[in-house]
Design an enzyme around this catalytic site. Structure first.
Site: not given
Ligand code: GDP
Length: 429
Positions: A17, A45, A132, A227, A307, A418
């Protein structure tokens, strides 16, 4: 004859991630081929193109660049139904896929019975891995156990039936031993999967040969991992890892080229750290900061919505990743997420349970649960970086933070992200 093209590997350097999808998307602009080398539909992704959001699980995110060829290497485990769901959804959204997607004839197939076992095993496990539930572990087990079914097998109906029957039967027995029930739904799902066999076979190719020829022709190739390094089967926080090698060397074995064909390895790190699933996470923030960073960074899994735990930048892990992957440079993502935090911590070492301080990432996962990070505090920059496109325009404290990250990780920063948009990138000359 020496290859004349260029071959770059993009590898995650934390627990996944890291924003690899965004970096692949940016770098895909300058290449001809993008190939996935391991993992399956457990990866997710998320890529933003204009106002559109695409979540890709199996097809490389390079597919969102017109005309680029996208390949799935032999190192992946391919879920046929999910693959075509994604494939057809891209077509429905106007992406032209004609002649652009190829699948290794040596890639392993992931069948509905793998999912069934994954869930039955995780439900009944005393020590959960936090998978998962997509069947990835059981599919790689079948591969290593030499019971797997490969794309090329789809062309031999008799052999295919026999191999599927043996593998399915064995797994169903294991599922029942674990106390779960095998219903008729499995037969339905298997029929659906096998009905797509010819369609998949039509995309079958020799990926290693294709990439090697392309390199000889002077083309540019990007190899994309899923991963991250800390989830690598050998080098990660075993057993809380994924079932394949995620690190850069696997890009060679997972596509069928030699390691000498790879010239650049870009390691993707977030400006902080996150972890989804179970297992030790040394630089986890206190609950308040954890929640704060999760909200700022939108840290919820692309595949499962779970989360993610949030923590400070861990340079012990980053340094380890630089070594294991042979990084030539770093891509630091999500710098903007730290824009409003007044004070930042960076872990420079770990204090082990016996009181000694180490710079090395421990092999012993159980002692990793007991380490205390040694932190250096760095001042935040408390201004937005989202609009910055040149290194010299970043706030001084942001530059100092990145300099320290590079120094501690022992790898230069080549890219800074950014924001989630394609344009929100700084290339360090
Ligand atoms: P991957 O599996 O490594 O590609 O990571 P994910 O797709 O799970 O997570 C990356 C998420 O962060 C996606 O929603 C991206 O759009 C987003 N993202 C990527 N880079 C940046 C960035 O620099 N800033 C912000 N705010 N979001 C980013």
């Amino acid at each position: 004859m020496a290859a004349q093209g260029s071959c770059t590997v993009i590898v995650g350097c934390q627990w996944g991630d890291e924003g690899k999808g965004k970096i692949v998307d940016v770098l895909a602009e300058g290449v001809d081929i993008v190939a996935r080398y391991q993992g399956g539909a457990n990866a997710g992704h998320t890529v933003h193109v204009g106002e559109d959001e695409f979540v890709l699980h199996q097809i490389p995110s390079g597919i969102l660049h017109e005309g680029k060829k996208c390949l799935l290497g032999n190192g992946v485990v391919l879920d046929i139904r999910q693959f075509f769901e994604e494939y057809d959804a891209l077509i429905a959204r106007g992406v032209d896929l004609r002649g652009r997607v190829g699948v290794s004839n040596r890639a392993q197939l992931l069948f509905p019975y793998h999912r069934l076992l994954d869930n039955a095993a995780e439900d009944s496990a005393a020590q959960k891995i936090g998978t998962t539930g997509r069947g990835i572990g059981p599919a790689y087990e079948d591969k290593a156990g030499r019971r797997g079914v490969r794309v090329a097998d789809l062309g031999n109906t008799e052999k295919l039936q026999e191999r599927v029957h043996i593998a399915q039967d064995r797994i169903c027995r294991r599922v029942e031993q674990l106390g779960a029930v095998v219903t008729e739904q499995l037969d339905m799902e298997m029929a659906e999967a096998l009905a797509l066999g010819d369609r998949l076979l039509a995309l079958g190719t020799d990926v290693g040969r294709d990439i090697s020829r392309a390199l000889l022709d002077g083309r540019r190739v990007l190899l994309e991992g899923a991963q991250g390094t800390a989830l690598d089967l050998d080098h990660g926080t075993y057993p809380f890892v994924t079932s394949s090698n995620t690190t850069a060397a696997a890009a060679a074995t997972g596509t069928g080229i030699g390691p000498t064909s790879i010239d650049t390895v870009v390691g993707v790190v977030k400006a902080y750290t996150t972890r989804v699933g179970e297992g030790p996470f040394p630089t986890a923030c206190d609950p308040k900061m954890d929640e704060h960073i999760r909200a700022l960074g939108g840290e919820f899994g692309a595949t499962t919505g779970r989360p993610r735990r949030c923590g400070w930048f861990d340079s012990v892990l980053a340094r380890f990743a630089a070594q294991v992957n042979g990084l030539t440079g770093l891509a630091v993502t999500k710098l903007d997420v730290l824009d409003t935090i007044p004070e930042l911590q960076v872990a420079t070492g770990y204090r082990m349970p016996d009181g000694t301080v180490t710079d090395d990432f421990p092999a012993d996962t159980w002692s990793l649960s007991g380490v205390e990070p040694v932190y250096q505090t760095l001042p935040g920059w408390e201004q937005s970086t989202c609009e910055v496109r040149k290194l010299e325009n970043l706030p001084a404290n942001a530059r100092a933070y990145l300099d320290r990250v590079a120094e501690l990780a022992n790898a230069p920063v080549h890219w800074i992200s950014v924001g989630s948009k394609r344009s929100q990138i700084i290339e360090v000359a």
